[in-house]
Write a protein that holds these residues in place. Structure first.
Motif, short mmCIF file in Angstrom:
data_model
loop_
_atom_site.label_atom_id
_atom_site.label_comp_id
_atom_site.label_asym_id
_atom_site.label_seq_id
_atom_site.Cartn_x
_atom_site.Cartn_y
_atom_site.Cartn_z
N GLY A 14 1.29 2.70 8.49
CA GLY A 14 0.23 1.91 7.88
C GLY A 14 0.77 0.68 7.17
O GLY A 14 0.19 -0.40 7.28
N ARG A 15 1.86 0.85 6.47
CA ARG A 15 2.45 -0.31 5.78
C ARG A 15 2.92 -1.36 6.77
O ARG A 15 2.76 -2.55 6.53
CB ARG A 15 3.59 0.17 4.88
N ARG A 16 3.48 -0.90 7.88
CA ARG A 16 3.91 -1.86 8.91
C ARG A 16 2.69 -2.60 9.47
O ARG A 16 2.72 -3.81 9.68
CB ARG A 16 4.68 -1.14 10.00
N ALA A 17 1.60 -1.87 9.69
CA ALA A 17 0.40 -2.49 10.28
C ALA A 17 -0.30 -3.43 9.31
O ALA A 17 -0.87 -4.45 9.71
CB ALA A 17 -0.57 -1.39 10.73
N LEU A 18 -0.27 -3.12 8.02
CA LEU A 18 -1.02 -3.91 7.04
C LEU A 18 -0.18 -4.95 6.30
O LEU A 18 -0.74 -5.76 5.56
CB LEU A 18 -1.68 -2.97 6.02
N ALA A 19 1.12 -4.96 6.50
CA ALA A 19 2.01 -5.84 5.73
C ALA A 19 1.58 -7.30 5.77
O ALA A 19 1.60 -7.98 4.75
CB ALA A 19 3.45 -5.70 6.23
N MET A 20 1.16 -7.79 6.91
CA MET A 20 0.83 -9.22 7.01
C MET A 20 -0.48 -9.55 6.29
O MET A 20 -0.73 -10.71 5.96
CB MET A 20 0.76 -9.67 8.47
N TYR A 21 -1.32 -8.54 6.01
CA TYR A 21 -2.59 -8.78 5.34
C TYR A 21 -2.49 -8.71 3.82
O TYR A 21 -3.35 -9.25 3.13
CB TYR A 21 -3.64 -7.76 5.82
N TRP A 41 -2.25 -4.02 -3.66
CA TRP A 41 -1.86 -4.85 -2.52
C TRP A 41 -0.51 -5.52 -2.71
O TRP A 41 -0.03 -6.23 -1.83
CB TRP A 41 -2.94 -5.84 -2.13
N ALA A 42 0.13 -5.28 -3.85
CA ALA A 42 1.51 -5.75 -4.00
C ALA A 42 2.36 -5.00 -2.97
O ALA A 42 2.19 -3.79 -2.77
CB ALA A 42 2.02 -5.48 -5.41
N ALA A 43 3.25 -5.73 -2.30
CA ALA A 43 4.09 -5.11 -1.27
C ALA A 43 4.85 -3.93 -1.88
O ALA A 43 5.31 -4.02 -3.00
CB ALA A 43 5.05 -6.15 -0.70
N PRO A 44 4.88 -2.84 -1.19
CA PRO A 44 4.51 -2.59 0.20
C PRO A 44 3.09 -2.05 0.37
O PRO A 44 2.73 -1.63 1.47
CB PRO A 44 5.52 -1.53 0.63
N GLY A 45 2.28 -2.06 -0.68
CA GLY A 45 0.93 -1.50 -0.63
C GLY A 45 0.93 -0.09 -1.18
O GLY A 45 1.82 0.70 -0.89
N SER A 46 -0.07 0.22 -2.01
CA SER A 46 -0.14 1.55 -2.61
C SER A 46 -0.53 2.60 -1.56
O SER A 46 -1.14 2.27 -0.53
CB SER A 46 -1.16 1.58 -3.75
#
Length: 105
Positions: A14-21, A41-46
C-alpha cells in the motif's frame, strides 16, 4: 488491491502504491475530509491511512472492502492489481479472478 494476509507486506504494498499521492494537496484535502491529518500523510503514510485507501488482505477481506465501496454508492471503481511478489504473475491472476464480476461462488 493485494491478496496477502501479512499486515507488514500488505501495508508495504500500500505504501508503495500510495507514495506518489502523499505529498499532493488535492489528496490531502480528501483525506482531511475523511478525518486524517498531516501526521497520516507524512511519508511513509500511517497504517490507518494505508488500510483505508489500499485494499489488501485475504480474498474475503478484499471482496468485502470492494462491497463496502459499492454499498456506499461508488459507481466507478478502478482496481489495480498489486502482486505481493512482483515476480509471481499468478498472484495478479488470483486477485483478478477473486474480484471478477459474475464469478461463481
Amino acid at each position: 488491491s493485494c491478496l496477502i494476509d501479512d499486515p507488514e507486506v500488505g501495508r508495504a504494498m500500500g505504501r508503495r502504491a500510495l507514495a506518489m499521492y502523499l505529498p499532493l494537496p488535492a489528496y490531502q484535502r480528501v483525506w482531511a475530509r475523511d478525518g486524517f491529518g498531516p501526521e497520516d500523510w507524512a511519508a511513509p503514510g500511517s497504517d490507518a491511512l494505508i488500510d483505508r485507501y489500499f485494499n489488501w488482505g485475504s480474498e474475503l477481506a478484499v471482496r468485502d472492502r470492494l462491497a463496502e465501496l459499492l454499498d456506499a454508492g461508488a459507481t466507478d471503481v478502478i482496481l489495480g492489481a498489486s502482486p505481493s511478489d512482483p515476480s509471481d504473475s499468478a498472484s495478479i491472476w488470483a486477485l483478478l479472478d477473486a474480484l471478477a464480476p459474475n464469478r461463481p461462488e
